[in-house]
Motif scaffolding. Structure first.
Motif, mmCIF file in Angstrom:
data_model
loop_
_atom_site.group_PDB
_atom_site.id
_atom_site.type_symbol
_atom_site.label_atom_id
_atom_site.label_comp_id
_atom_site.label_asym_id
_atom_site.label_seq_id
_atom_site.Cartn_x
_atom_site.Cartn_y
_atom_site.Cartn_z
ATOM 1 N N PRO A 28 -2.663 1.480 7.245
ATOM 2 C CA PRO A 28 -3.967 1.436 6.574
ATOM 3 C C PRO A 28 -4.045 0.448 5.417
ATOM 4 O O PRO A 28 -5.147 0.072 5.020
ATOM 5 N N GLU A 51 -10.437 2.341 9.322
ATOM 6 C CA GLU A 51 -11.231 2.422 10.545
ATOM 7 C C GLU A 51 -10.364 2.587 11.799
ATOM 8 O O GLU A 51 -10.810 3.160 12.787
ATOM 9 N N LYS A 52 -9.127 2.120 11.777
ATOM 10 C CA LYS A 52 -8.298 2.220 12.974
ATOM 11 C C LYS A 52 -7.222 3.292 12.871
ATOM 12 O O LYS A 52 -6.416 3.459 13.787
ATOM 13 N N LYS A 55 -2.192 -7.013 11.316
ATOM 14 C CA LYS A 55 -3.445 -7.441 10.675
ATOM 15 C C LYS A 55 -3.248 -7.923 9.242
ATOM 16 O O LYS A 55 -4.161 -8.506 8.661
ATOM 17 N N TRP A 56 -2.086 -7.712 8.680
ATOM 18 C CA TRP A 56 -1.864 -8.183 7.305
ATOM 19 C C TRP A 56 -1.279 -9.585 7.254
ATOM 20 O O TRP A 56 -0.958 -10.087 6.184
ATOM 21 N N HIS A 80 -7.832 0.122 4.958
ATOM 22 C CA HIS A 80 -8.588 -0.111 6.190
ATOM 23 C C HIS A 80 -8.371 1.126 7.058
ATOM 24 O O HIS A 80 -7.421 1.201 7.815
ATOM 25 N N THR A 96 -6.433 9.016 0.103
ATOM 26 C CA THR A 96 -7.296 7.844 -0.115
ATOM 27 C C THR A 96 -7.853 7.786 -1.530
ATOM 28 O O THR A 96 -8.693 6.933 -1.827
ATOM 29 N N ARG A 137 -2.095 -3.051 3.159
ATOM 30 C CA ARG A 137 -1.313 -4.263 3.399
ATOM 31 C C ARG A 137 0.198 -4.025 3.266
ATOM 32 O O ARG A 137 0.658 -3.276 2.420
ATOM 33 N N CYS A 194 0.828 -1.208 0.000
ATOM 34 C CA CYS A 194 0.000 0.000 0.000
ATOM 35 C C CYS A 194 0.866 1.263 0.000
ATOM 36 O O CYS A 194 1.912 1.305 0.644
#
Lengths: 207, 643
Positions: free
Chosen positions: B175, B165-166, B243-244, B163, B155, B177, B120
Motif C-alpha cells: 500500500p 485501492e488494490k 508500482k513504486w 494506495h 491508515t 512506497r 511506508c
C-alpha cells in the motif's frame, strides 16, 4: 521525583504498574520509551512511561502527545500476538490531542512537513528530536515533581516562531510558560537562546 | 545510571552430537531476556550482540557464562542488528533504521537516532523490516516485507501517501512506497531503493565479494522460497511492489511481469528445503567451520539449516542447495515421500502408514525458527531463533565443527552436458561408477499470481558417468539438459572410502542457464507436461499428505494442531490456524466434506486461511481433505469425498 523505581522486566510488561525489583535495575525516575502498536495512533507510535503511575502515547505521525493517563502501559498483547495487537492503556486518560500537526513553524496556519529524527534519554527526561519544515525541534517530556502530571517543553532555533494549537481539555489543567496566546488556544513562542516554551499538563482531579 | 548487568549461573552447556561432525550447543540466556531472538551479530572486538522481538539489545563478552548487559530496549520488533562497535549498534526496527549510541559510557544506549525511515509503515503484522548488512561501499542494506490482508492496515496519519485501492486484490499488497523492496542507506541517512518484487525478503546477506543477496519467502507468484542475487533496478517477481518504480506506467499483466522478472539464483524447494528461510551467511571462517569455506548457510523457520553453493554461469549466479542440518529421516524417508518433501508430517492414527516402513525419526536437537545466524570469531555458527505464532522454539544455539570431515556433496556444478559433483572426501569408486547410485529428476515452479504449482516433474536420464582419478568428484552426463528447471539429485547409499554414508544425500540445482547462456524459452506460467488423469476417482491421502507438506504444514503444523495464541482478560485469543485434532462440536473436522472443500478452495473469510482454489486442482483439494480425515480425523468417520 523522590521515589526510586525499577523498570518492569519485559515478560511482565504492564509498565508503570509492576515495579519489580530485579537484577536489571535502572536508576530512579528514569522514563522508558517503547515504540510499538499504540491504540488510536498512527503506525509505530510510542508508549512512554514517565513515572510509576503516569504514561502517555507519543505519536510523531499525528504530531505529538496523543493521550496522557494515570496508570500503566500493558504491552502483553503486543508481545504475545503473531497478528499484531496494540498495547493497552491501563488507567484513566486525562489529556487527549486530536489535531493533526498542532505544532507549526513561522506560519500558524500551515501544517508542516514533520520528520522524526530520534530520541534520547537525559536527566529523568526523554527528548524527542524532529524537524518541522526542516527546522530542528527538541521536545522534552518529564514527569512533574509530584508525579501525577507532566511537563513538556520545546527548544527551537533562535528567531524561529513556533505555534501550538491547544485543544480544550475537560479533564486536564494545562498551563503554558514562555509563550503568548495570540488567539484563543493558539500559542506562539519565538526561539531565543536559553529560553524554551513549556506546557504543564495535570489531571484536574489531582491538580 | 547503573549498568544493566545480568550474571548467569554457570550452566553446563548441553552438547548434542550430530553425526559426530557438528555439535549443537545450547547457549543459556539470562531469565531476564525474552528468548525470541531476532538478530545476532558480533562486535569488531568479538562481543556477542543479540536483539529480540520485545525490542531489546543485549551484549556479552562470554556467551557461555555471561554476564549479559542490556544495551537498549523499547525498539519496535527489531529483526536485524549490526554492531559497528560496543558503543554504536544499528538495528532495523519495523519503522526505521536506528543508530543506538552510548554517549555517556555507562554501557547503555541513551541516544536512539533515526538514520532513515523513507518507506511506508502501516502497523500490519506482516510488514516486517529485515536486515542488516553493510555492502562493499559501507552502506546499510535492508529490506521490507509486504503486509498481509489477514491483519489490519493502520491508515491513521500515514507517513507516506497510501494506495489502498488494490489492497484487497492481493494477499500481500504494497500500500505504500518501497514495501516489498530491498534498499540501501548511506551512513548519513540517504536511502536508495535498489530492487523490487519481493514478498518477504526475511534474510539479507552480502557476499565476501560485496554482492547483495536476500532470501525471499514463498507465497503468491512464486510458491517456493528463494535465494536472490539483488541487482539495482531489477524486479524479482512479486508484482505488488512494482508500482513504486519511477518508470512504472502500469497496470502490467502477467506476460509483462514475466518479461520483467529476474529469476532467483537458487530455489529452496518448499517443503524439502524448508518453509521460510532466514538470513544467508557466508562461511568466511577460513576452514574453522569445516570444508565449506566460501559457501552460504541459510537458516529456516523449520528445523533446517541449508547450505548453498553458488557459481556464475553466463554472468549470473546460480547453483545448488543442500540440507546441512535438518530433521534426520534419511534417504528411505525421502524415497518414501517420493522425493517431494521431508517435513515432519505426522503418521496420524494409522501409525506409520504415511511413512510406510520408515522408522520414527530421532530428530535433530536443532530448534525451529532459525531466522538469524552469525559466525563467531572462533568459527562457530550462532543461530538465533524465533517462532512466534508459527510453532514453538526460541533461543540461541551454536553449531561447532568437531574437526571430523563430514561426508557430503561439497559442490554441484553445471557442466556442458550435465553436472559435476565434488565430495568432501574420496568416495567408493565402484559406487561412483554405478548409475544406480544416482536418482536425478527435474521440475519447475510456474509463475502465477495466486500460487505456482510444481510442474513438469520427470526423471532425468544419466547417459554417462566420468569418475575423477582421486574419486572425490564425478561428472554425470544428462540427456536433454533443460534450462529453467530445478534438478533434484538423490544418492543411494553412497559411501566414502572410509565407509561413511553421505550425511545429506540430496541436492537441488537451479539450472536457470546452461553454460552457453541458453535459458528457458517456454511458457513460465503453464506446464509443458499435462498430468495424467488418475485412473480411479478415489481421493489419494498419500498425495494429500505431500500437498499438506507443501502448502499447509507451515500454519497447521506437522501435528495438525495449528495454532492459537492465548488471550488475556482483555484480548481474545488470536487464531493462527485451525486445530484439526479438536473433537468438539464445531471443530474443523466435524464439518461436512462439502464445507471443508469450500474452505480450502475459497479460504475462510475473516481468518488467515487463504484460498487454494487457484493453486490446487479440485482433485488435489480432495486429496488434501482425505489426508486430513485419515491423519487427524475420528477413526469411525466415514468420508463421503468423491471425485
Amino acid at each position: 521525583m523522590s521515589r526510586a523505581w525499577t523498570h518492569a522486566v519485559p515478560w511482565l510488561p504492564i509498565l508503570g504498574m509492576q515495579w519489580l525489583t530485579c537484577l536489571c535495575m535502572t536508576n530512579a525516575a528514569e522514563p522508558q520509551v517503547f515504540r510499538t502498536f499504540m491504540p488510536e495512533a498512527g503506525p509505530s507510535a510510542f508508549g512512554v512511561v514517565l513515572g510509576p503511575d503516569l504514561a502517555l502515547c507519543y505519536d510523531d505521525l499525528r504530531g505529538g502527545v496523543n493521550q496522557v493517563w494515570l496508570g500503566s502501559l500493558d504491552l502483553t498483547p503486543t508481545f504475545q500476538a503473531k497478528i499484531n495487537q496494540p498495547a493497552t492503556i491501563k488507567g484513566t486518560v486525562f489529556y487527549k490531542e486530536g489535531k493533526v500537526q498542532p505544532l507549526r513553524v513561522n506560519d500558524a496556519t500551515k501544517a508542516p512537513e514533520r520528520r522524526f529524527k530520534g530520541y534520547r534519554y537525559d536527566k529523568n527526561a526523554v527528548i524527542f528530536h524532529y524537524t518541522l519544515d526542516g527546522v530542528a525541534i527538541r521536545e522534552t517530556l518529564r514527569a512533574s515533581d509530584e508525579g501525577h502530571g507532566m511537563m513538556r517543553s520545546w527548544s527551537v532555533p533562535e528567531g524561529v516562531a513556533l505555534f501550538f494549537h491547544a485543544e480544550t481539555q475537560p479533564d486536564a489543567h494545562v498551563t503554558f510558560d514562555g509563550g503568548e496566546e495570540i488567539a484563543p488556544g493558539v500559542w506562539r513562542h519565538v526561539g531565543q537562546s536559553g529560553k524554551s516554551f513549556m506546557m504543564v499538563i495535570k489531571p484536574r482531579s489531582k491538580s | 545510571m547503573r549498568k544493566t548487568a545480568i550474571t548467569l549461573i554457570p550452566l553446563a552447556l548441553a552438547s548434542l552430537a550430530l553425526a559426530n561432525t557438528y555439535e549443537i550447543e545450547e547457549i543459556p540466556l539470562p531469565k531476564e531476556m525474552s528468548p525470541e531472538l531476532s538478530g545476532v551479530a558480533f562486535t569488531p572486538s568479538g562481543k556477542l550482540v543479540v536483539v529480540n522481538r520485545h525490542g531489546e539489545v543485549w551484549i556479552t563478552a562470554d556467551a557461555k557464562s555471561g554476564p549479559w548487559r542490556r544495551f537498549a530496549f523499547g525498539l519496535h520488533e527489531p529483526l536485524g542488528v549490526l554492531a559497528l562497535s560496543e558503543e554504536e549498534i544499528l538495528v532495523t526496527q519495523r519503522p526505521e533504521l536506528t543508530r543506538l549510541r552510548d554517549t555517556n559510557g555507562d554501557g547503555r544506549a541513551d541516544h536512539y537516532e533515526t538514520v532513515n525511515d523513507d518507506w511506508c509503515v502501516t502497523d500490519n503484522w506482516h510488514e516486517f523490516t529485515f536486515g542488516l548488512r553493510l555492502d562493499r561501499d559501507g552502506e546499510f542494506i535492508l529490506s521490507t516485507g509486504l503486509p498481509d490482508v489477514a491483519g489490519e492496515i493502520n491508515t491513521r496519519f500515514p507517513r507516506v501517501p497510501l494506495h489502498m485501492e488494490k489492497v484487497h486484490q492481493e494477499a500481500k499488497p504494497s500500500p505504500g512506497r518501497y514495501e516489498g523492496w530491498v534498499m540501501k542507506v548511506s551512513r548519513d541517512g540517504r536511502m536508495t531503493p535498489l530492487a523490487s518484487g519481493f514478498r518477504a525478503a526475511a534474510g539479507v546477506g552480502v557476499s565476501p565479494d560485496g554482492d547483495i543477496f536476500v532470501t525471499d519467502q514463498q507465497g503468491d507468484y512464486i510458491a517456493t522460497s528463494t535465494l536472490v542475487h539483488v541487482r539495482p533496478g531489477r524486479f524479482y517477481g512479486h508484482a505488488a511492489s512494482l508500482k513504486w518504480r519511477d518508470d512504472y506506467r502500469g497496470p502490467v499483466d502477467l506476460e509483462m511481469l514475466t518479461q520483467l522478472r529476474t529469476p532467483e539464483a537458487v530455489a529452496l524447494p518448499h517443503g524439502t528445503m524448508g518453509g521460510s528461510p532466514g538470513e544467508p551467511v557466508w562461511d568466511t571462517t577460513g576452514g574453522k567451520f569445516g570444508p565449506f569455506a566460501g559457501q552460504v548457510f541459510i537458516g529456516d523457520f523449520t528445523k533446517l539449516i541449508s547450505r548453498v553453493f553458488l557459481e556464475k554461469v553466463a554472468g549470473e549466479y546460480q547453483g545448488a542447495c543442500f540440507p546441512f542440518i535438518r530433521d534426520a529421516v534419511g534417504l528411505a524417508a525421502i524415497q518414501a515421500n517420493s522425493g517431494a518433501d521431508n517435513l515432519t508430517i505426522p503418521a496420524g492414527k494409522d501409525g506409520l502408514k504415511y511413512f510406510r516402513d520408515v522408522p520414527p525419526r530421532t530428530g535433530t536437537p536443532l530448534r525451529p525458527g532459525n531466522m538469524r545466524m552469525a559466525f563467531a570469531p572462533d568459527g562457530s555458527l550462532y543461530v538465533a531463533q524465533t517462532t512466534r505464532g508459527w510453532g514453538q522454539g526460541d533461543g540461541l544455539q551454536r553449531i561447532v565443527w568437531t574437526k571430523k570431515t563430514p561426508v557430503e556433496i561439497a559442490k554441484m556444478e553445471v557442466t556442458r552436458d550435465g553436472f559435476r559433483l565434488t565430495f568432501t572426501t574420496a568416495m567408493e569408486a565402484a559406487q561412483l561408477r554405478d548409475a544406480k547410485t544416482y536418482r536425478l529428476g527435474r521440475f519447475r515452479f510456474l509463475y502465477l499470481p495466486k500460487g505456482s504449482p510444481r510442474v513438469d516433474e520427470t526423471l532425468a536420464e544419466i547417459t554417462g558417468i566420468r569418475v575423477a582419478a582421486d574419486h572425490r568428484s564425478v561428472e554425470l552426463a544428462v540427456r536433454d539438459l533443460q534450462p529453467g528447471h530445478i534438478y533434484e539429485l538423490e544418492l543411494e547409499h553412497l559411501r566414502s572410502v572410509g565407509g561413511g554414508l553421505v550425511e545429506n544425500p540430496q541436492a537441488f540445482y537451479t539450472l536457470t542457464r546452461l553454460l552457453d547462456g541458453r535459458t528457458f524459452t517456454g511458457p513460465m506460467s503453464e506446464p509443458r507436461i499435462i498430468a495424467e488423469q488418475k485412473a480411479n476417482g478415489v481421493p489419494d491421502p498419500e498425495a494429500g499428505r505431500r500437498i499438506y507438506g507443501t502448502f499447509c504444514v507451515i500454519c497447521h503444523q506437522p501435528d495438525g494442531k495449528g495454532g492459537a495464541l492465548p488471550g488475556t482478560a482483555d484480548t481474545p485469543a488470536t487464531l493462527v490456524a485451525a486445530n484439526f485434532t479438536l473433537r468438539d462440536a464445531g471443530s474443523p473436522l466435524s464439518k461436512p466434506d462439502i464445507e471443508l472443500l469450500k474452505i480450502i478452495t475459497d479460504g475462510a473469510p475473516g481468518k488467515p486461511m487463504p484460498p487454494f482454489g487457484s493453486v490446487l486442482k479440485p482433485d488435489e483439494i480432495r486429496d488434501v481433505l482425505a489426508y486430513l480425515r485419515a491423519a487427524f480425523g475420528e477413526t469411525n468417520h466415514s468420508s463421503s469425498i468423491q471425485r
